[in-house]
Design a protein around this motif. Structure first.
Motif, short mmCIF file in Angstrom:
data_model
loop_
_atom_site.label_atom_id
_atom_site.label_comp_id
_atom_site.label_asym_id
_atom_site.label_seq_id
_atom_site.Cartn_x
_atom_site.Cartn_y
_atom_site.Cartn_z
N SER A 104 0.78 -1.22 0.00
CA SER A 104 0.00 0.00 0.00
C SER A 104 0.82 1.29 0.00
O SER A 104 1.01 1.95 1.01
N TYR A 105 1.29 1.58 -1.20
CA TYR A 105 2.00 2.85 -1.44
C TYR A 105 1.19 4.04 -0.92
O TYR A 105 1.73 4.95 -0.31
N LYS A 106 -0.12 3.99 -1.13
CA LYS A 106 -0.95 5.14 -0.76
C LYS A 106 -0.91 5.39 0.74
O LYS A 106 -0.84 6.53 1.19
N VAL A 107 -0.96 4.32 1.52
CA VAL A 107 -0.92 4.50 2.97
C VAL A 107 0.42 5.09 3.38
O VAL A 107 0.51 5.96 4.25
N ALA A 108 1.48 4.65 2.72
CA ALA A 108 2.81 5.18 3.07
C ALA A 108 2.85 6.69 2.79
O ALA A 108 3.31 7.47 3.62
N VAL A 109 2.34 7.08 1.62
CA VAL A 109 2.35 8.50 1.30
C VAL A 109 1.47 9.27 2.28
O VAL A 109 1.85 10.34 2.77
N ALA A 110 0.32 8.70 2.60
CA ALA A 110 -0.56 9.39 3.54
C ALA A 110 0.12 9.53 4.89
O ALA A 110 0.00 10.58 5.55
N GLY A 111 0.83 8.51 5.30
CA GLY A 111 1.53 8.59 6.59
C GLY A 111 2.55 9.72 6.59
O GLY A 111 2.61 10.53 7.51
N ILE A 112 3.34 9.78 5.52
CA ILE A 112 4.35 10.83 5.45
C ILE A 112 3.68 12.20 5.43
O ILE A 112 4.08 13.13 6.14
N ALA A 113 2.61 12.31 4.63
CA ALA A 113 1.92 13.60 4.55
C ALA A 113 1.36 13.98 5.91
O ALA A 113 1.45 15.13 6.35
N GLY A 114 0.81 13.01 6.62
CA GLY A 114 0.25 13.29 7.94
C GLY A 114 1.33 13.76 8.90
O GLY A 114 1.12 14.70 9.68
N ILE A 115 2.48 13.12 8.84
CA ILE A 115 3.56 13.53 9.73
C ILE A 115 4.00 14.95 9.41
O ILE A 115 4.16 15.78 10.31
N VAL A 116 4.14 15.24 8.11
CA VAL A 116 4.56 16.59 7.74
C VAL A 116 3.53 17.61 8.23
O VAL A 116 3.87 18.63 8.81
N GLY A 117 2.27 17.29 8.01
CA GLY A 117 1.23 18.22 8.40
C GLY A 117 1.21 18.47 9.90
O GLY A 117 1.22 19.61 10.36
N LEU A 118 1.24 17.38 10.66
CA LEU A 118 1.12 17.55 12.11
C LEU A 118 2.41 18.06 12.75
O LEU A 118 2.37 18.66 13.82
N SER A 119 3.54 17.83 12.07
CA SER A 119 4.81 18.15 12.73
C SER A 119 4.91 19.62 13.13
O SER A 119 5.62 19.96 14.06
N SER A 120 4.19 20.48 12.42
CA SER A 120 4.36 21.90 12.74
C SER A 120 3.42 22.37 13.84
O SER A 120 3.50 23.52 14.24
N VAL A 121 2.56 21.51 14.33
CA VAL A 121 1.65 21.97 15.38
C VAL A 121 1.81 21.19 16.68
O VAL A 121 0.86 21.02 17.42
N VAL A 122 3.01 20.72 16.95
CA VAL A 122 3.18 19.97 18.19
C VAL A 122 4.32 20.49 19.05
O VAL A 122 4.60 19.93 20.10
N TRP A 123 4.97 21.58 18.62
CA TRP A 123 6.23 21.95 19.27
C TRP A 123 6.09 22.20 20.77
O TRP A 123 7.04 22.00 21.52
N VAL A 124 4.89 22.57 21.22
CA VAL A 124 4.76 22.93 22.63
C VAL A 124 4.94 21.72 23.56
O VAL A 124 5.12 21.89 24.76
N HIS A 125 4.95 20.49 23.00
CA HIS A 125 5.15 19.37 23.93
C HIS A 125 6.53 19.39 24.57
O HIS A 125 6.76 18.67 25.52
N HIS A 126 7.44 20.21 24.03
CA HIS A 126 8.72 20.37 24.73
C HIS A 126 8.63 21.44 25.81
O HIS A 126 9.59 21.67 26.53
N MET A 127 7.49 22.11 25.88
CA MET A 127 7.37 23.27 26.77
C MET A 127 6.22 23.14 27.74
O MET A 127 5.78 24.14 28.31
N TYR A 128 5.70 21.92 27.90
CA TYR A 128 4.57 21.73 28.81
C TYR A 128 4.84 22.36 30.17
O TYR A 128 3.96 22.92 30.80
N LEU A 129 6.06 22.19 30.66
CA LEU A 129 6.32 22.57 32.05
C LEU A 129 7.08 23.86 32.19
O LEU A 129 7.68 24.15 33.22
N THR A 130 7.07 24.66 31.12
CA THR A 130 7.74 25.94 31.23
C THR A 130 6.84 26.96 31.89
O THR A 130 7.26 28.05 32.21
#
Ligand code: HEA
Ligand code: HEA
Ligand code: CUA
Ligand SMILES: [Cu+2]
Lengths: 220, 289, 652
Positions: free
Chosen positions: C381-407
């Motif tokens: 399933s090439y399509k699932v692989a591409v979707a996975g990569i796309a999902g990671i790229v998309g979400l990667s920019s909206v998670v940075w605060v998990h390094h700052m939970y306790l700041t």
């Protein structure tokens, strides 16, 4: 395209790869767009810094001493400068599209002069701010937005002069002048960047936060 | 000369979809009867069972120095426990297929590419849908658990609930925590602002911390009580906890703060109310800030 | 479009492409420049800057905030002079200047620039050929990994010797920070550099990268960025971890400036490389290579390039502003003067998080690309692989605060960012599914690259699940800043990133170097390192659970045992890696000559000769399918068809 010789001679080809220049032009345009995206993130980083520090007013030290904020007018003059320069360049692109080389020479010369004047103006503004870069967060953020503009302007100056020179030497023709268009695109983005800088620096001065805690203590 | 790609297209070899397949239940039974499916399922069950004890192991290590000493820490450990259990099947299924691929479906050695090809399985809608729904459900569970627990410990941190989960009627004790390279200072604003470099607190009283720093970022970590918050210069952060276990516990700095970050530790002494009052009198008598 | 299917060498004669005037010999100014002239000019310029500068701002200059503002400015200027001098000396500015003067380059010039007829010397010059740049990147990455690995051994020595301080705290903190950032840089480039440049254009059937000169520029900027970083250890060190939180960084010795200049320069390098990779992939694919036929590795590179291009400037500006704080006394991050520590943390992690996927995605995609070859099966399933990569790229920019939970920055941000972070495990799971699905019922050809797939998948699960623990705010409230975090990210960065790099590089090694890797020795090294790795970081999880903070050189007795185990494990990794490195170096120098397609792979890069000719393909390929046409019809399908037929009979 099976008709080889005749048609391939009418297609302008890149000297280095032999591809039609329209192909390289499309490629370069994507490249410029990507540069703009990347530069936009950098510009946003500066804008975030300004707005965020403004909103926090840490240790009540946002404002420069005696509230000497920078005057508004120079920011807008610089915006006017880059907008004019970009407009001139687009006018030149338009002319070259109709095959009018002189219009492009004139436009890029005009553009270069305006950019040069604006760049000098930017340097003057930087050296006449009523505060030093060390005097608080406002001073730092404003200085860096202005330095960012100065860097943008120096790149643009290089590009406009190059375009002027290349047109003069006769390297651009009616169906091969994609470089000019790319430079104009870049200049348009620079207008946006400078404009955003001017908007924040002129509208956000006194910090909305008046009760930030005093450094190292538990009192406001 | 020409290296024009002459590979067959993807669709070429695929058989047409049969219109009259056997019953789904029959096909499931057939699938389950395949030897490798059975082996993998067995492996999966064994591995899941093997991973489950890890949940207790995790608690064991977390509790070595006396935790949990507060309801917050208890909740944290419970989350660790549940997450470990929940991820056991994920680990097990992956490891099962991994091991089976390594050992079960056969291996070819040698320098030359093997002549024998494997089955051309390009997709399997059931597997895809199944996997995606399973992981999404699991993720949903973890997220919901996390959100609820976060709300929980936020409430506990602000000291509204005591050890026995009854609303706490005791008056919260305010403590100002200052981090500074490389010492902690605790000030008790309601006790004539006495200060101390060891945190002495009464049991079962909600503590409310205001935290700041005088130089760089530190992080106020009361290990066995599960309290952690950055001490930022130029800002005050808040957190709280209600200790529910007598004893001495560790306070460490959990943010790199320069040369002696490693040594920036002290202790929290959880004592009875009477001992605490005595300590306050003693401190107040000696030093009045 | 038959016009393109022609040897590039012939295009010019056949088409009669008009050439600009040839000025001097082909290559012009760049005939005289190489890494030596670059270094020489860089050193001269920095010495001169330092000499002049020290007259203008004497050492002791102070202002009210910093004891050493004069010195900082001086060192800053010296480093900048090095970078600029080096780039002038290597000839990086020749292109833009020629363009501005209107002296366009000819076909002969461009062939000279691509390294034609310069033998081995071309590896030391501003060479534009993507294959040369790829190898330059490979060596650079190995050198950086070597440094990083050496520092790691020093770290573990200190942590293993629990009874005394081996190093002073300043040096210890500096090697931790230098180890971190050197490794991160090495891992960012180790796949996208060598393979993205060397292999990717071949894979998509292109003759070169879209912007060959930018390609050379991106490598040499990286080259210029490294000495400032490593020199920090001689100038007092960076002692603040790889994250260099402010305002701690402003207190640091002048070595910090080396770090900042390195990051600023490196960010240009990545940005340029990103522009180049994306443009190449989007516009230069072979005819017929539609988006559903692009090899998955190319998609992985594209994803990494996009994340790097979009987010790297955040990191760059965080360092520009920190540099400004240190050198000219501005106050972005200095709270007394209105700066904010949270500003730095946000800018840093806005890149800092996407960057971990910049490291991870190419590694995973590369393994997907190679595992089909060793399993002789199509990708599941090439399509699932591409979707996975796309999902990671998309979400990667909206998670940075998990390094700052306790700041304490925004306590209620914990809720949405916990959600977004845990959601990433779903697209991430897609990639795991594709791996498992591709393994399903495949007979393995057990060669080293395939073995790394298993190793990586295992590390992936451990690292991923511990990542999910950390993404939960209550758990992070205990784990943040502890060794648990360190163990988590080594499982990801090293277990997936570095082992993935080892897998992909051994797979493409024959194409890149023309030699076969000595797999017996290589495998021994790899498995020793893998085993040591499990021990080291497995035991580090325990130290974390017990509550050992990170970045400490002394700790409670309670943590001693797990640290001893970790140190033994780390030395084992070191031995394994040395064995592996030995295999790489000897095979590269005296290995057996590799055939064009030793693995029997179907992607385009293996279809051209080894060593790859200057213009890659004598005739540009035309693609008619995706490259995963392996395998035979499923035997169970035959059974089922038979059953179906019987069913028909029964029904009839
Ligand atoms: C390549 C590098 C890499 C990768 C891929 C990841 C992946 C992840 N990381 Fe990690 N991380 C780092 C490198 C990496 N990280 C580094 C370097 C740091 C520390 C920086 C520093 O402070 O110095 C860090 C720190 C870090 C923190 C901060 C800790 C702290 O300092 O307090 C957190 C918190 O949320 C976190 C979470 C995650 C999560 C949720 C993932 C997820 O992407 C993982 C997803 C994967 C899986 C879950 C496994 C596969 C999925 C399935 C099999 C599907 C089913 C599973 C479920 C539904 C659970 N990481
Ligand atoms: C990719 C990133 C990466 C890699 C590979 C490693 C590898 C290792 N790391 Fe590192 N580490 C980090 C990234 C990495 N680390 C980061 C970001 C930090 C945080 C820093 C901070 O806190 O600021 C950190 C911190 C860190 C600490 C915590 C320090 C502290 O908090 O006090 C420790 C302690 O044990 C440690 C140990 C090790 C060890 C023993 C290895 C060993 O496994 C090393 C073994 C490797 C080699 C010996 C060389 C590598 C390979 C080759 C030369 C050949 C490769 C060939 C090909 C690719 C073809 N690391
Ligand atoms: Cu204070 Cu670390
Ligand atoms: Cu992250």
């Amino acid at each position: 395209m099976s008709t080889t010789t005749t048609s391939s001679q009418t297609i302008v080809r890149s000297a280095t790869t032999g591809e039609p220049v329209t192909t390289t032009a499309r490629r370069n345009r994507l490249g410029i767009w990507l540069c703009i995206v990347s530069d936009a993130t950098g510009t946003v980083a500066l804008l975030i810094s300004y707005v965020y520090l403004w909103s926090l007013n840490v240790n009540s030290a946002w404002a420069p001493p005696k509230d000497r904020f920078a005057p508004d007018l120079p920011f807008w003059l610089i915006v006017a400068g880059v907008v004019l320069a970009a407009a001139a360049m687009w006018w030149g692109v338009h002319g070259m599209g109709k095959g009018d080389r002189w219009q492009l020479i004139l436009a890029s010369a005009l553009s270069s002069i305006i950019v040069l004047v604006t760049f000098v103006g930017q340097i003057v503004q930087l050296s006449t701010f009523p505060f030093a870069i060390t005097e608080g967060a406002y001073a730092s953020a404003t200085f860096w937005l202005a330095i960012g503009t100065a860097i943008h302007l120096s790149v643009v100056l290089f590009l406009t002069v190059a375009i002027m020179n290349r047109t003069r030497v006769g390297l651009f023709t009616q169906n091969n002048h994609s470089h000019v268009r790319l430079v104009a695109m870049w200049m348009t983005w620079v207008c946006v960047a400078v404009l955003l800088g001017a908007v924040v620096t002129t509208t956000m001065k006194v910090s909305p936060n008046t009760n930030s805690p005093t450094f190292g203590t538990f009192s406001d | 000369m020409s290296i024009v790609d002459e590979r067959p297209t993807a669709e070429a070899d695929e058989p047409e979809e049969p219109t009259n397949r056997p019953e789904p239940s029959y096909r499931l039974r057939e699938w389950l009867s395949r030897p490798y499916v059975r082996h993998i399922l067995i492996l999966f069950v064994i591995l899941t069972l093997a991973v489950i004890p890890a949940a207790w192991l995790v608690l064991h290590f977390m509790n070595l120095s006396g935790a949990p000493a507060s309801a917050v820490m208890y909740e944290i450990e419970r989350t660790m426990f549940v997450f470990t259990l929940a991820s056991a099947p994920v680990m097990a299924i992956t490891a099962a297929i991994l091991l089976y691929s390594l050992l079960g479906w056969g291996r070819v050695r040698g320098e030359e590419p093997p002549m024998q090809e494997s089955p051309a399985i390009r997709s399997n809608p059931i597997a895809i849908v199944g996997w995606i729904s399973a992981t999404s459900l699991l993720a949903a569970f973890l997220v919901i658990w996390g959100l609820v627990e976060l709300a929980n410990i936020t409430a506990l941190s602000n000291g509204t609930t005591s050890a026995n989960e009854q609303p706490n009627t005791a008056k919260p004790l305010d403590i100002n925590v200052t981090g500074q390279q490389w010492v902690w200072t605790f000030e008790y604003p309601d006790q004539q602002s006495i200060t101390s470099d060891v945190l002495v607190v009464p049991i079962d009283v909600p503590l409310y911390f205001n935290v700041t720093s005088k130089d760089v970022i530190h992080n106020f970590w009361v290990v066995e009580l599960g309290v952690k918050i950055d001490a930022n210069p130029g800002a005050i952060t808040n957190t709280g906890v209600t200790p529910n276990k007598l004893g001495n516990f560790n306070i460490r700095c959990a943010e790199l703060c320069g040369l002696h970050h490693a040594y920036m530790e002290t202790q929290i002494k959880v004592v009875t109310q009477d001992q605490f009052d005595a300590w306050v009198r003693e401190m107040g008598g000696k030093k009045f800030v | 479009m038959s016009t393109d299917v022609i040897l590039t060498t012939d295009i010019h004669e056949q088409m009669g492409v008009p050439q600009p005037r040839q000025r001097g010999k082909a290559g012009g100014f760049l005939r005289h420049t190489n890494v030596l002239t670059g270094s020489a000019l860089g050193i001269i310029l920095s010495v001169v800057t330092y000499a002049i500068g020290s007259k203008l701002v004497p050492w002791g200059t102070q202002n009210e905030d910093y004891s050493q503002v004069g010195l900082n400015a001086l060192v800053g200027a010296t480093y900048v002079a090095w970078v600029i001098g080096f780039m002038i000396g290597i000839g990086a500015f020749a292109g833009p200047v020629r363009w501005m003067m209107g002296h366009d380059i000819t076909h002969d010039d461009s062939e000279y620039l691509a390294g034609k007829g310069q033998g081995k010397w071309k590896y030391w010059k501003y060479t534009t050929d993507h294959k040369v740049v790829g190898l330059q990147y490979l060596v650079m990455a190995l050198v950086l990994l070597g440094f990083g690995g050496f520092f790691a051994m020093l770290i573990r020595t200190e942590l293993g010797v629990t009874w005394s301080e081996v190093f002073d705290p300043n040096f210890y903190n500096s090697i931790v920070g230098t180890h971190g950032i050197v490794m991160i840089i090495a891992m960012i480039i180790v796949i996208a550099g060598p393979l993205g440049n060397f292999i990717m254009p071949l894979m998509i059937g292109a003759r070169d990268m879209a912007f060959p000169r930018l390609n050379a520029l991106s490598f040499w900027l990286l080259f210029a960025a490294v000495p400032p970083l490593l020199s920090n250890l001689l100038l007092g060190g960076i002692r603040d971890g790889w994250t260099v939180y402010q305002p701690l960084g402003t207190q640091a010795p002048i070595g910090m400036i080396g770090y900042q200049i390195c990051i600023i320069t490196f960010a240009f390098s990545t940005g340029i490389a990103g522009v180049n990779l994306i443009t190449t992939i989007v516009t230069m694919r072979a005819r017929g290579m539609t988006w559903n036929r692009v090899p998955i590795f190319v998609i992985g590179i594209l994803a990494a390039a996009i994340m790097g291009l979009v987010w790297f400037p955040m990191f760059q500006y965080s360092q520009v502003l920190a540099f400004s704080d240190k050198v000219v006394g501005s106050s972005f991050f200095i709270p007394q003067e209105g700066g904010s520590v949270w500003l730095y943390e946000n800018l840093f992690w806005l890149l800092g998080h996407p960057e971990v996927y910049v490291i991870l995605v190419p590694a995973m995609a590369g393994l997907l690309e190679l595992m089909v070859v060793f399993l002789r099966k199509p990708l599941f399933s090439y399509k699932v692989a591409v979707a996975g990569i796309a999902g990671i790229v998309g979400l990667s920019s909206v998670v940075w605060v998990h390094h700052m939970y306790l700041t304490g920055w925004a306590p209620s941000a914990g809720y949405p960012f916990m959600l977004s972070t845990e959601l990433i495990s779903i697209p991430f799971g897609f990639l795991v599914l594709v791996m498992l699905g591709t393994m399903w019922r495949g007979k393995v050809w057990s060669r080293l690259p395939m073995m790394t797939v298993y190793a990586v998948l295992w590390c992936n699960i451990i690292g991923g699940i511990t990542g999910v623990y950390l993404s939960d705010v209550p758990v992070d409230q205990y784990m943040h800043g502890s060794m648990f975090v360190v163990a988590h990210f080594h499982f990801m960065l090293m277990g997936v990133g570095l082992f993935g790099a080892i897998g992909t590089i051994t797979y493409w090694f024959p194409k890149m170097t023309g030699k076969m890797l000595n797999e017996r020795i290589g495998s021994i090294g790899f498995w020793v390192a893998f085993f040591g790795f499990q021990v080291t970081f497995g035991s580090m999880f325990i130290a974390g659970l017990q509550g050992q903070p990170r970045r400490v050189l002394q700790f409670d007795n309670a943590f001693e045992i797990s640290n001893w185990i970790s140190t033994i494990g780390a030395y084992t990794i070191g031995v394994g890696m040395l064995i592996f490195l030995y295999a790489i170096i000897t095979s590269w120098r005296i290995g057996t000559i590799a055939p064009a397609n030793p693995w029997g792979s179907k992607t385009l890069e293996w279809q051209t000769e080894t060593p790859v000719p200057l213009d890659n393909f004598p005739v540009l390929p035309v693609v008619t399918s995706d490259p995963y046409g392996y395998g035979v019809p499923d035997p169970y399908d035959a059974i089922e068809r038979k059953m179906t037929d019987e069913n028909v009979k029964v029904g009839a």
